[in-house]
Design a protein around this motif. Sequence first.
Motif, PDB file in Angstrom:
ATOM      1  N   THR A  13      13.251   9.424  -5.693  1.00  0.00           N
ATOM      2  CA  THR A  13      13.795   8.089  -6.215  1.00  0.00           C
ATOM      3  C   THR A  13      14.499   8.103  -7.630  1.00  0.00           C
ATOM      4  O   THR A  13      15.457   7.129  -7.907  1.00  0.00           O
ATOM      5  N   SER A  14      14.429   9.088  -8.259  1.00  0.00           N
ATOM      6  CA  SER A  14      14.997   9.274  -9.490  1.00  0.00           C
ATOM      7  C   SER A  14      16.082  10.423  -9.543  1.00  0.00           C
ATOM      8  O   SER A  14      16.759  10.750 -10.866  1.00  0.00           O
ATOM      9  N   TYR A  60      13.486   8.018 -25.343  1.00  0.00           N
ATOM     10  CA  TYR A  60      13.397   9.246 -25.097  1.00  0.00           C
ATOM     11  C   TYR A  60      15.120   9.881 -25.278  1.00  0.00           C
ATOM     12  O   TYR A  60      15.212  10.930 -25.076  1.00  0.00           O
ATOM     13  N   ALA A  61      15.833   8.805 -25.159  1.00  0.00           N
ATOM     14  CA  ALA A  61      17.263   9.221 -25.009  1.00  0.00           C
ATOM     15  C   ALA A  61      17.666  10.276 -26.429  1.00  0.00           C
ATOM     16  O   ALA A  61      18.382  11.100 -26.144  1.00  0.00           O
ATOM     17  N   PHE A 115      11.576  12.291 -18.259  1.00  0.00           N
ATOM     18  CA  PHE A 115      12.062  11.003 -19.034  1.00  0.00           C
ATOM     19  C   PHE A 115      12.742   9.984 -18.015  1.00  0.00           C
ATOM     20  O   PHE A 115      13.189   9.004 -18.382  1.00  0.00           O
ATOM     21  N   SER A 116      13.415  10.345 -16.962  1.00  0.00           N
ATOM     22  CA  SER A 116      14.159   9.451 -16.015  1.00  0.00           C
ATOM     23  C   SER A 116      13.263   9.056 -14.665  1.00  0.00           C
ATOM     24  O   SER A 116      13.967   8.416 -13.857  1.00  0.00           O
ATOM     25  N   ASP A 137      16.884   6.131 -14.514  1.00  0.00           N
ATOM     26  CA  ASP A 137      17.479   5.972 -15.747  1.00  0.00           C
ATOM     27  C   ASP A 137      16.698   6.554 -16.650  1.00  0.00           C
ATOM     28  O   ASP A 137      15.600   6.489 -16.713  1.00  0.00           O
ATOM     29  N   MET A 138      17.197   6.980 -17.734  1.00  0.00           N
ATOM     30  CA  MET A 138      16.633   7.438 -19.134  1.00  0.00           C
ATOM     31  C   MET A 138      16.007   6.426 -19.866  1.00  0.00           C
ATOM     32  O   MET A 138      16.725   5.579 -20.354  1.00  0.00           O
TER      33      MET A 138
END
Length: 707
Positions: free
Chosen positions: A108-109, A519-520, A534-535, A514-515
Amino acid sequence: MLKKRLAVLPLALAAAFGAHAASTTRYLIISENAKQIGEQVVERGDDGLTKVAFSYKDNGRGPDLAEQFRLGADGTMTEYSVKGNSTFGAVVDEHFTRKGDQAEWTSTSEKGNKTVSGPAAYLPLNGSFEVESIAIAALAAAPEGKLPLLPSGTLSQRVLDSVEVTGPDGRKQTVRLLAQTGVGLSPSFYWATSGDKPRLFGVIIPGFANMLEQGWQAAAPELAARQKAAESKMLADVAARLQHPLTGLTVVRNARVFDSEKAVVGPASDIYVLRGRITAVLPAGSPVREADNSIDAGGRIVLPGLFDLHAHVDRWSGALDMSTGVTSVRDMGNDNKQLQAMLDETAAGRLLAPQVVPAGFLEGESPFSANLGFVIKDLPAAQSAIDWYAERGYPQLKIYNSFPKAILKDTIAYAHQRGMRVSGHIPAGLRAQDALDAGYDEIQHINQVLLNFLVKPDTETRNLNRFVLPSEKVADLDFNSKPVKDFVALLAKKQISIDPTLATFAFLKQRDGDMNEPYAAVASHMPPDVARGFSVGTMKIDGDATLKRYEKSYAKMVQFVGIMYKAGVPIVAGTDDIAGFTLHSELALLVKAGLTPAQALQVATRNGARYTRTSNDRGSIVAGKLADLVLVDGDPTKNIEDVRKVSAVITRGFLIYPAEIDAALGIAPFVKDAPSLLKSDAPVTAGESGGNEGARARIGASALRHH
C-alpha cells in the motif's frame, strides 16, 4: 520495533487454513506479567505453501496479519503475501514474487523491482516472526553468515550462546541465541533450534513479552537471563568504544553559550569541566592554569544538554540520544526491573545512555491494560506501588488509560503526600477537566488534552477511539469558544504542564506511501530499511476527504499548543518515538506552533530541568551544574533545523562524537567536522596518584604527638 511486530491469534483463524497441513507450530505470546496476549500459528502444507496467522493486543491495540509464502531451493522466499491491519488499523496488503533473477514487490506504500542473482531475502514492511525464522535458516547456510536483503541491505547473523532447555513431557533440546544485524538501528536477538536446518524457537523481549513454542514457556526465565547477559556484554563494548573519558580539567574554549533562562546566546566564553561538572564559565581567552585537556569550540553555539520528557528507554536507544545531544530523558513507562538495571548500568558507565529521570507507571486492570510498571485494582495496591516508586527516588507518577476512576483522587493525594508529581493519560470515562480536579500536575499527549471536548462519560478511549476521535473532530473544534478558553485559562492558572508529543501524533494525518513529516529531514541520512519505514502509514485513512479532515485536525492540534504556550501554559518537549531525532522534530513543530526557535530550545532545556525537578543540576550552563554540553554547528536560535547539526557532546564526564555513533549505526553524519580533544604535554591522569600513608604515619608519629 519488536513490539509492533508481536501478535494474538484466535484459534478460528488457524482452523481456517485447513486440516491437511504437513506440520503446525504454535507460538504463545506471554506478557511480562504472565498474561497471554497473543499467538503465532505456522502451518506448513504438503504442497510447499506455508500459512501464518499473527496478531496481538496490548494497550488496546495491535496488528492482525495473515501471511503465506513459498521457499526456493536456497531457502529464501519466491512468493510472499500478507494481508490484515497494522497496530493502529492501517490496511496491510503486501506481495512479493521472485522468478529467476527478477524480483518484484508491491504494498500500500510502495512498488518496486530489482534484478538479483543468488540468494536474497525479501524484508516485508509488516510481517510475522516467521519471516525471521526463514532468515535464520537461510543465514545458517549462507557464506560468512551474511545474506543480501531486498529491496536493499545485508543481514548478518552470529551465535552468542547455546543452552539445553526442557519442555513438554521432559523433552530436551538445545537452542542457540542469535544476534542479527542489518535491519533497523539496533541488533535483533532470536532463539533458534540447533542443527543443519535451524528455525525460530522463541523471541524474548525483556520488560515486555516473550514468544516461545507452545509447551516450552518454562524456559523463558533462563533464556531471558542468558540473553540479557550476552546483550549487556555487547553494550559494554559499545560504551567503551564510543565514550571517551575526560580525565582531569578540560576547557571548552571559544564557545557561544545559550542562556536558557533568557533564551539568548551570550558572548564567546570558556567553559571549565572537571569530573563531570562545570567549575567555571569565563570570558573567552581568560588565562588557563594547567588544564589537562582543551576543546576548541571554534565559535560554535553550546547548548545545555537537551531533555526528552517522553521516552520509554531501552538499552540501545541511548546511542541515538547521545548522537543528537539528548543527555537527559524522562522515562514515562517501563518494566520496573528492566529500568532499574539500566539505571545501574548507566551509572557504572557500562551503557551508552542519557541520564534517566524515571516516572512510575500505574495502570488499572482491564482487557485494554498496558502491561508495564504496576497494574492494580484497588487503592491499597496503588498506594503500595507509589511507595515502591518513592523509595527508589521516582519524582513523578504516570497514570494510564484503565486506571480506576473511583480511586483517582485518593491515589493522586497519596502520591503528592510522598512528594511526587502526577501526570498521565486521562482514565477512561473522564475528561481532562476531571483529572485536573482530581489533582493532575501534567497531561501527556495533545490528543488526551483535546479529548476533553470530544468525549462523554461512556466514550471508550482505551482503544483506537483515542486517536480516531481527535482526527475526526478537532477539525471542527472552535478554539474561540468559551469552554475552550476557560480550559486554557485553568491550565495556565494551575500551571499544568503539557507534554504534547506533536511529532509522534503526525502519524494521524499520514497517508500510506507519504513521508511522515517528522522524518522528512532525516530520512536521507538513515539506512535504507529504516528510511523505507518512514512512508508506511499507521492510521486507516479512507480517501482524500478523510485525509483532508485528518490534516486539518492535526494542524489545529499544532495550533492549540501555540495557543496554550502564549496563554502561559508550561510546555515540555517529549517524543514517544525514535530516540533523539524525533526530539529535534518536536522542536521544529513547536516553532510551527508559534514559538521562536530560541523559545523552543528553552522548552527542551530549562523546562526539561524544571519539570523533572533537576534544575539544581541541569538545564543551564553555569558553574556547579553537571557538564551536559552540546556543541552545535550553525545557529539553532535562528533556524531550529540547525539543532540537528550536533558535532560533539559532553556528559557524565565523557566526550562523545555523534559521527562515530552514526558510522556504527549506518547513519550518514549531519556534520562534517568535529572539534578535536587536545591533551597537554603532561596531564594529570587517573592512576598516576599514589601514596604510602602507613610509612608516613610511622615516621611522623612522634611529631604528631607534639602538635
